[in-house]
Design a protein around this motif. Structure first.
Motif, PDB file in Angstrom:
ATOM      1  N   GLN A   1     -15.584  27.288   6.853  1.00 29.72           N
ATOM      2  CA  GLN A   1     -15.310  25.838   6.277  1.00 29.72           C
ATOM      3  C   GLN A   1     -15.817  24.655   6.579  1.00 29.72           C
ATOM      4  O   GLN A   1     -16.754  24.741   7.682  1.00 29.72           O
ATOM      5  N   ASN A   2     -15.812  23.573   5.819  1.00 31.13           N
ATOM      6  CA  ASN A   2     -16.656  22.588   6.063  1.00 31.13           C
ATOM      7  C   ASN A   2     -16.153  21.672   7.409  1.00 31.13           C
ATOM      8  O   ASN A   2     -16.593  20.474   7.714  1.00 31.13           O
ATOM      9  N   ASP A   3     -15.117  21.894   8.356  1.00 29.90           N
ATOM     10  CA  ASP A   3     -14.689  21.368   9.475  1.00 29.90           C
ATOM     11  C   ASP A   3     -15.364  22.316  10.703  1.00 29.90           C
ATOM     12  O   ASP A   3     -15.208  21.803  11.553  1.00 29.90           O
ATOM     13  N   GLY A   4     -16.303  23.208  10.400  1.00 32.53           N
ATOM     14  CA  GLY A   4     -16.862  24.168  11.385  1.00 32.53           C
ATOM     15  C   GLY A   4     -15.897  25.401  11.824  1.00 32.53           C
ATOM     16  O   GLY A   4     -16.271  26.046  12.867  1.00 32.53           O
ATOM     17  N   THR A   5     -14.754  25.540  11.217  1.00 33.54           N
ATOM     18  CA  THR A   5     -13.892  26.581  11.451  1.00 33.54           C
ATOM     19  C   THR A   5     -14.062  27.611  10.231  1.00 33.54           C
ATOM     20  O   THR A   5     -14.872  27.519   9.480  1.00 33.54           O
ATOM     21  N   VAL A   6     -13.292  28.637  10.336  1.00 33.58           N
ATOM     22  CA  VAL A   6     -13.305  29.759   9.464  1.00 33.58           C
ATOM     23  C   VAL A   6     -11.874  30.040   9.188  1.00 33.58           C
ATOM     24  O   VAL A   6     -10.976  29.764   9.936  1.00 33.58           O
ATOM     25  N   THR A   7     -11.821  30.439   7.992  1.00 33.61           N
ATOM     26  CA  THR A   7     -10.298  31.199   7.408  1.00 33.61           C
ATOM     27  C   THR A   7     -10.559  32.199   6.532  1.00 33.61           C
ATOM     28  O   THR A   7     -11.488  32.874   6.174  1.00 33.61           O
ATOM     29  N   LEU A   8      -9.561  33.147   6.844  1.00 37.53           N
ATOM     30  CA  LEU A   8      -9.457  34.463   6.101  1.00 37.53           C
ATOM     31  C   LEU A   8      -9.832  34.531   4.539  1.00 37.53           C
ATOM     32  O   LEU A   8      -9.573  33.538   3.891  1.00 37.53           O
ATOM     33  N   ALA A   9     -10.529  35.325   4.067  1.00 41.85           N
ATOM     34  CA  ALA A   9     -10.952  35.203   2.537  1.00 41.85           C
ATOM     35  C   ALA A   9     -10.058  35.115   1.833  1.00 41.85           C
ATOM     36  O   ALA A   9     -10.145  34.194   0.632  1.00 41.85           O
TER      37      ALA A   9
ATOM     38  N   ASP B   1      -8.195  30.166  -2.994  1.00 39.08           N
ATOM     39  CA  ASP B   1      -7.669  29.044  -3.746  1.00 39.08           C
ATOM     40  C   ASP B   1      -7.801  27.668  -3.294  1.00 39.08           C
ATOM     41  O   ASP B   1      -7.281  26.878  -4.020  1.00 39.08           O
ATOM     42  N   PHE B   2      -8.705  27.568  -2.389  1.00 41.49           N
ATOM     43  CA  PHE B   2      -9.106  26.183  -1.934  1.00 41.49           C
ATOM     44  C   PHE B   2     -10.651  26.175  -1.627  1.00 41.49           C
ATOM     45  O   PHE B   2     -11.434  25.858  -0.390  1.00 41.49           O
ATOM     46  N   PRO B   3     -11.510  26.364  -2.866  1.00 43.00           N
ATOM     47  CA  PRO B   3     -13.013  26.327  -2.690  1.00 43.00           C
ATOM     48  C   PRO B   3     -13.677  25.172  -2.126  1.00 43.00           C
ATOM     49  O   PRO B   3     -14.666  25.013  -1.426  1.00 43.00           O
ATOM     50  N   VAL B   4     -13.040  24.043  -2.399  1.00 42.96           N
ATOM     51  CA  VAL B   4     -13.496  22.606  -2.025  1.00 42.96           C
ATOM     52  C   VAL B   4     -13.527  22.615  -0.290  1.00 42.96           C
ATOM     53  O   VAL B   4     -14.370  22.020  -0.043  1.00 42.96           O
ATOM     54  N   HIS B   5     -12.706  23.483   0.472  1.00 43.91           N
ATOM     55  CA  HIS B   5     -12.984  23.458   1.803  1.00 43.91           C
ATOM     56  C   HIS B   5     -14.246  24.057   2.301  1.00 43.91           C
ATOM     57  O   HIS B   5     -14.662  24.084   3.550  1.00 43.91           O
ATOM     58  N   SER B   6     -14.968  24.941   1.117  1.00 41.35           N
ATOM     59  CA  SER B   6     -16.313  25.248   1.551  1.00 41.35           C
ATOM     60  C   SER B   6     -17.425  24.231   1.228  1.00 41.35           C
ATOM     61  O   SER B   6     -18.541  24.369   1.505  1.00 41.35           O
ATOM     62  N   PHE B   7     -17.063  23.132   0.463  1.00 44.76           N
ATOM     63  CA  PHE B   7     -18.082  22.031   0.212  1.00 44.76           C
ATOM     64  C   PHE B   7     -18.666  21.534   1.345  1.00 44.76           C
ATOM     65  O   PHE B   7     -18.020  21.377   2.677  1.00 44.76           O
ATOM     66  N   ALA B   8     -19.960  21.638   1.696  1.00 35.55           N
ATOM     67  CA  ALA B   8     -20.705  21.171   2.749  1.00 35.55           C
ATOM     68  C   ALA B   8     -20.428  22.348   3.860  1.00 35.55           C
ATOM     69  O   ALA B   8     -21.177  21.903   4.919  1.00 35.55           O
ATOM     70  N   SER B   9     -20.155  23.591   3.807  1.00 34.33           N
ATOM     71  CA  SER B   9     -20.045  24.442   4.915  1.00 34.33           C
ATOM     72  C   SER B   9     -21.404  24.987   5.336  1.00 34.33           C
ATOM     73  O   SER B   9     -21.489  25.211   6.309  1.00 34.33           O
TER      74      SER B   9
ATOM     75  N   VAL C   1     -28.548  16.008   6.114  1.00 31.97           N
ATOM     76  CA  VAL C   1     -28.507  15.529   7.498  1.00 31.97           C
ATOM     77  C   VAL C   1     -27.139  15.220   8.182  1.00 31.97           C
ATOM     78  O   VAL C   1     -26.403  14.266   7.525  1.00 31.97           O
ATOM     79  N   GLY C   2     -26.658  15.319   9.196  1.00 28.87           N
ATOM     80  CA  GLY C   2     -25.464  15.162   9.955  1.00 28.87           C
ATOM     81  C   GLY C   2     -25.555  15.135  11.232  1.00 28.87           C
ATOM     82  O   GLY C   2     -26.471  15.513  12.184  1.00 28.87           O
ATOM     83  N   CYS C   3     -24.357  14.645  11.857  1.00 29.72           N
ATOM     84  CA  CYS C   3     -24.181  14.541  13.285  1.00 29.72           C
ATOM     85  C   CYS C   3     -23.275  15.432  13.889  1.00 29.72           C
ATOM     86  O   CYS C   3     -21.985  15.780  13.511  1.00 29.72           O
ATOM     87  N   VAL C   4     -23.679  16.223  14.944  1.00 29.48           N
ATOM     88  CA  VAL C   4     -22.567  17.191  15.760  1.00 29.48           C
ATOM     89  C   VAL C   4     -22.296  16.305  16.969  1.00 29.48           C
ATOM     90  O   VAL C   4     -22.933  16.007  17.776  1.00 29.48           O
TER      91      VAL C   4
ATOM     92  N   VAL D   1     -19.044  12.811  -8.021  1.00 28.69           N
ATOM     93  CA  VAL D   1     -17.459  12.522  -7.932  1.00 28.69           C
ATOM     94  C   VAL D   1     -17.157  12.166  -6.453  1.00 28.69           C
ATOM     95  O   VAL D   1     -17.496  12.814  -5.547  1.00 28.69           O
ATOM     96  N   ARG D   2     -16.508  11.213  -6.361  1.00 29.19           N
ATOM     97  CA  ARG D   2     -15.889  10.244  -5.151  1.00 29.19           C
ATOM     98  C   ARG D   2     -14.679  11.177  -4.826  1.00 29.19           C
ATOM     99  O   ARG D   2     -13.773  11.290  -5.435  1.00 29.19           O
ATOM    100  N   THR D   3     -14.607  11.692  -3.453  1.00 24.78           N
ATOM    101  CA  THR D   3     -13.462  12.310  -3.076  1.00 24.78           C
ATOM    102  C   THR D   3     -12.968  11.910  -1.838  1.00 24.78           C
ATOM    103  O   THR D   3     -13.734  11.261  -1.028  1.00 24.78           O
ATOM    104  N   ALA D   4     -11.655  11.958  -1.558  1.00 28.29           N
ATOM    105  CA  ALA D   4     -10.998  11.464  -0.506  1.00 28.29           C
ATOM    106  C   ALA D   4     -10.294  12.822   0.279  1.00 28.29           C
ATOM    107  O   ALA D   4      -9.262  13.007  -0.119  1.00 28.29           O
ATOM    108  N   PHE D   5     -11.007  13.593   1.018  1.00 27.86           N
ATOM    109  CA  PHE D   5     -10.292  14.675   1.769  1.00 27.86           C
ATOM    110  C   PHE D   5     -11.400  14.926   2.825  1.00 27.86           C
ATOM    111  O   PHE D   5     -12.377  14.289   3.137  1.00 27.86           O
ATOM    112  N   ARG D   6     -11.023  16.052   3.634  1.00 24.73           N
ATOM    113  CA  ARG D   6     -11.741  16.490   4.909  1.00 24.73           C
ATOM    114  C   ARG D   6     -13.154  16.826   4.607  1.00 24.73           C
ATOM    115  O   ARG D   6     -13.422  17.835   3.934  1.00 24.73           O
ATOM    116  N   MET D   7     -14.126  15.959   4.945  1.00 19.94           N
ATOM    117  CA  MET D   7     -15.548  16.526   4.940  1.00 19.94           C
ATOM    118  C   MET D   7     -16.346  15.813   5.778  1.00 19.94           C
ATOM    119  O   MET D   7     -15.976  14.871   6.733  1.00 19.94           O
ATOM    120  N   PRO D   8     -17.500  16.667   6.289  1.00 23.25           N
ATOM    121  CA  PRO D   8     -18.458  16.206   7.294  1.00 23.25           C
ATOM    122  C   PRO D   8     -19.180  14.926   6.884  1.00 23.25           C
ATOM    123  O   PRO D   8     -19.456  14.764   5.545  1.00 23.25           O
TER     124      PRO D   8
END
Length: 344
Positions: free
Chosen positions: A229-237, A242-250, A280-283, A300-307
Motif C-alpha cells: 500500500q502507499n503508506d509503506g505497509t502491506v495488506t492481505l490480497a 475493494d480498495f485499489p486506490v490504497h495502491s496508488f503510488a505504492s 521523487v519523494g522523501c523518506v 483528479v484532485r483527491t483528499a486521502f492518504r497519499m505519499p
C-alpha cells in the motif's frame, strides 16, 4: 523469515527472494498483457536461480497497474456518483473538476439526494430513502454496476452513506459500492473524487488480484499473498480487492522503502524512474512522508492518504511524438522490447 517480493510494473516484473533481511536472489522479466503470465515467468526464473524461494512464508506484490490505468485512461469502468447532501452542496456536481477526457470515459451518472450531517454531527436533513431508491433503479437501468456514495461530513458519521448503500443493494444487488467515508478526509469534493476513482477501478482490481492468486497457484506456491500500500505497509490480497486506490503510488513507495533499507539509512530523498512515470519523494524514519494537502492522480484532485510525491509522466517506455514533440504520458509499457527504437 523467508519472503518473495514482486513488483509488477507497466514495463517489467521484478521478483526477489529475501531471507533474514538478505536478498538471496533477484530476477527481471517483461510484464505481460495478462499479468498472470509475467508473474509466473518471474517466479519460475526466481525459483530456478534460488531454489529455496519455492517455499516462502509470504509473498508480497506491489503493482502500478491501478495508477497507470488512471494516468493512461485505460481499463476503467463507468461509475455512478450518489451524493447524500441536499439541500446543501449542490453547486459543484460530481466530476466537475475532472479532466474532460477522463470524465467522459467514466461518468456513469450523478444523483443528489437529501440527507447528510453537519460538521458537529447533527443531522442536516433526514435521508430521502425514496430518492435513493429511485436513483438506484435509474443506475441499474443505465447498466452501470459500480457506484460511489458520498455524504456531507460522512467521515464523522457514515450512517447516511451506509443506509443509502443498503437501499442501493436492495434495488441493484449486483452493484459494487465504494463509500467515501472509508477512504477520504472531510473535504467533500476531494473525498468524493477518490471514491469515484476507486469505483472505476474495482473491476480491474478484482481481475488483477485474481490473476496474482492464480499465478502463485500455477507456480506451486502455497503462502499468504499481500499487496503493498502507499503508506509503506502491506495488506492481505482479499482486503486490497475493494480498495485499489490504497495502491496508488505504492510503486514509488516500495522503491523508497527499499532504497533506505538497502542503504541502511532512515531518511533520504529518493527518485524512482519506472516505465511510465518518474517519482521523487522523501523518506522519514524509514517510511514515506505523507502529503498533507490535495494530491492529483491522473489530473483528479483527491483528499486521502497519499505519499508526498512529485510525479512526472516520463519513464523508460514513454512515447515521444516527433511531430508535436509531446512527451508522454502514454507509455509502451510491457511492449518495450518490441517497440523501443533504442534498447540495451
Amino acid at each position: 523469515m523467508k519472503h518473495i517480493g514482486i513488483d509488477v510494473g507497466g514495463t517489467n516484473t521484478d521478483a526477489v527472494f529475501v531471507q533474514d533481511n538478505q536478498v538471496l536472489g533477484a530476477v527481471k522479466s517483461p510484464t505481460t498483457s495478462d499479468v498472470t503470465t509475467g508473474v509466473r515467468r518471474a517466479l519460475a526464473a526466481l525459483i530456478q536461480a534460488c531454489p529455496q524461494a519455492a517455499a516462502p512464508e509470504a509473498v508480497m506484490i506491489g503493482t502500478t497497474h491501478f495508477t497507470n490505468a488512471v494516468v493512461q485512461r485505460r481499463d476503467l469502468e463507468p461509475a455512478a456518483a450518489l451524493r447524500v447532501c441536499l439541500p446543501a452542496a449542490a453547486s459543484l456536481l460530481p466530476f466537475c473538476d475532472w479532466p474532460e477526457d477522463l470524465a467522459q470515459k467514466v461518468n456513469g451518472g450523478t444523483y443528489l439526494v437529501q440527507g447528510g450531517h453537519e460538521f458537529d454531527g447533527r443531522e442536516l436533513m433526514p435521508l430521502d430513502e425514496r430518492a435513493v431508491r429511485d436513483a438506484a433503479r435509474a443506475i441499474r437501468a443505465s447498466g452501470v454496476s459500480t457506484v460511489a456514495i458520498s455524504g456531507v461530513f460522512s467521515p464523522l458519521i457514515g450512517d447516511a452513506e451506509l443506509r443509502a448503500g443498503e437501499i442501493l443493494k436492495q434495488e441493484h444487488p449486483d452493484c459494487r459500492i465504494t463509500y467515501s467515508h472509508q477512504l477520504g478526509r472531510i473535504g467533500l469534493l476531494g473525498r468524493e473524487n477518490v471514491a469515484l476513482l476507486n469505483a472505476t477501478l474495482i473491476d480491474l482490481a478484482h481481475k488483477t488480484t485474481d490473476a496474482f492468486v492464480q499465478a502463485l497457484a500455477d507456480s506451486g506456491i502455497d503462502a499468504p499473498l499481500f499487496l503493498t500500500q502507499n503508506d509503506g505497509t502491506v495488506t492481505l490480497a482479499e482486503n486490497a480487492r475493494d480498495f485499489p486506490v490504497h495502491s496508488f503510488a505504492s510503486g514509488p513507495t516500495n522503491s523508497m522503502r527499499g532504497a533506505v533499507f538497502l542503504a541502511k539509512i532512515n531518511d533520504a530523498v529518493v527518485c524512482d524512474v519506472g516505465g511510465t512515470t518518474a517519482d521523487v519523494g522523501c523518506v522519514q524514519n524509514g517510511f514515506p512522508r505523507q502529503a498533507n494537502n490535495m494530491v492529483e492522480v491522473g489530473g483528479v484532485r483527491t483528499a486521502f492518504r497519499m505519499p508526498d510525491l512529485l510525479s512526472i509522466g516520463v519513464g523508460g517506455g514513454t512515447l515521444v511524438n516527433p511531430d508535436t514533440l509531446q512527451i508522454g504520458p502514454v507509455s509502451v509499457g510491457h511492449r518495450l522490447l518490441q517497440e523501443a527504437l533504442v534498447f540495451g
